[in-house]
Design an enzyme around this catalytic site. Structure first.
Site, PDB file in Angstrom:
ATOM      1  N   CYS A   1       0.862  -1.183   0.000  1.00 27.56           N
ATOM      2  CA  CYS A   1       0.000   0.000   0.000  1.00 27.56           C
ATOM      3  C   CYS A   1       0.900   1.235   0.000  1.00 27.56           C
ATOM      4  O   CYS A   1       1.727   1.404   0.897  1.00 27.56           O
ATOM      5  CB  CYS A   1      -0.870  -0.041   1.256  1.00 27.56           C
ATOM      6  SG  CYS A   1      -1.878   1.432   1.498  1.00 27.56           S
TER       7      CYS A   1
ATOM      8  N   CYS B   1      -1.266   3.699  -6.428  1.00 32.18           N
ATOM      9  CA  CYS B   1      -2.117   3.093  -5.396  1.00 32.18           C
ATOM     10  C   CYS B   1      -2.362   1.668  -5.862  1.00 32.18           C
ATOM     11  O   CYS B   1      -2.688   1.438  -7.038  1.00 32.18           O
ATOM     12  CB  CYS B   1      -3.438   3.851  -5.280  1.00 32.18           C
ATOM     13  SG  CYS B   1      -4.707   2.984  -4.320  1.00 32.18           S
TER      14      CYS B   1
HETATM   15  N1  DGL Z   1      -4.083   0.632  -1.826  1.00 36.00           N
HETATM   16  C1  DGL Z   1      -3.654   1.775  -1.141  1.00 36.00           C
HETATM   17  C2  DGL Z   1      -2.471   2.466  -1.782  1.00 36.00           C
HETATM   18  O1  DGL Z   1      -1.679   1.813  -2.432  1.00 36.00           O
HETATM   19  C3  DGL Z   1      -4.609   2.724  -0.503  1.00 36.00           C
HETATM   20  C4  DGL Z   1      -6.021   2.784  -0.861  1.00 36.00           C
HETATM   21  C5  DGL Z   1      -6.809   3.463   0.242  1.00 36.00           C
HETATM   22  O2  DGL Z   1      -7.111   2.770   1.194  1.00 36.00           O
HETATM   23  O3  DGL Z   1      -7.045   4.672   0.145  1.00 36.00           O
HETATM   24  O4  DGL Z   1      -2.287   3.639  -1.628  1.00 36.00           O
END
Ligand code: DGL
Length: 262
Positions: free
Chosen positions: A79, A189
């Site tokens: 993430c 993301c």
């Molecule tokens: N998947 C996450 C990222 O790579 C975050 C998504 C979220 O929860 O806002 O930033």
């Protein structure tokens, strides 16, 4: 079994705010097929990218403790948002556990042939933090980076019905202004690779860059350097877990895992 062997066979903990890291874990499994993984999605608290950094840190820290309780030998923060907020602090708090993070792969948007215009899609938290500003500043001499915050997008992808008109409409809202003017897109993301097809429908057949494969290579390097690679010859396992504690959520993770192309 001595301590070293016990550590080699332990699982690798991978987590995200929700479904995004499912694609990352597939990339990890592709490069390290004999490893066992625990994938934890904090879907109960998604999205992280629209909370305050302190709220994100608290959530991430409790996920990390949950993984450490299961004796993982390394942690992958699948993430970008959680990495921006928490990776450094966590490495200071847990110096004995390798922690691999992810950040928008904007360096890969640079071309040696011309000055590229690179669209960087990420959450508001990732793009607001100093860490991203510093990363972009270092690379500013080589390309034009256009950062697009995408509030609501990760949350919508959490629902997993990826062909909804509302989702396509949301993407058009973010991306229409850049049509025909962009050389490549960085997906900053881990949720966004699940909507690659729609992004290309809007912006045309341009390269979409994400950090999944680079993270898998980095994890392999780190495990190798610490002599922590699992030397079992059989195929490893993936234990999907979610903070929602529901079978429905786990079914979504498995569905998206199968859908994701490495
Ligand atoms: N998947 C996450 C990222 O790579 C975050 C998504 C979220 O929860 O806002 O930033």
């Amino acid at each position: 079994m001595n301590n070293l062997n016990r550590k080699k066979v332990n699982s690798i903990g991978v987590f995200d705010s929700g479904v995004g890291g499912v694609g990352v874990v597939k990339e990890l499994k592709h490069v390290l097929p004999n490893e066992n993984f625990i994938y934890f999605g904090d879907s109960l608290h998604a999205p992280y990218g629209e909370k305050t950094p302190e709220q994100v840190f608290e959530l991430v820290h409790s996920v990390v403790k949950h993984l450490l309780d299961q004796n993982v030998k390394a942690i992958v923060i699948a993430c970008n948002t959680a990495t921006s907020v928490a990776a450094e602090r966590l490495r200071n708090m847990y110096p004995d556990i390798p922690i691999i993070g992810m950040e928008p792969a904007i360096k890969k948007g640079i071309s040696s042939e011309k000055r590229n215009r690179v669209l960087v899609m990420a959450t508001p938290v990732t793009l607001n933090l100093e860490k991203y500003r510093r990363l972009q500043q270092r690379l500013d001499p080589y390309a034009d980076f256009l950062a697009v915050k995408c509030p609501g997008l990760a949350k919508r992808i959490e629902q997993a019905n990826l062909d909804g008109e509302d989702l396509k409409e949301m993407l058009r809202r973010f991306l229409d202004p850049y049509k025909g003017t962009i050389d490549c897109v960085v997906l900053g993301c881990t949720h966004y690779p699940f909507v690659k097809k729609h992004i290309q429908e809007i912006l045309g057949d341009i390269p979409l860059i994400d950090g999944g494969k680079g993270t898998a290579r980095q994890l392999k390097r780190v495990l190798e350097s610490k002599d922590l690679l699992n030397d079992q010859t059989c195929e490893g396992t993936i234990d999907f877990q979610s903070s929602t504690k529901t079978e429905e959520e786990l079914a979504i993770y498995r569905y998206l895992y199968d859908l994701y192309e490495v």
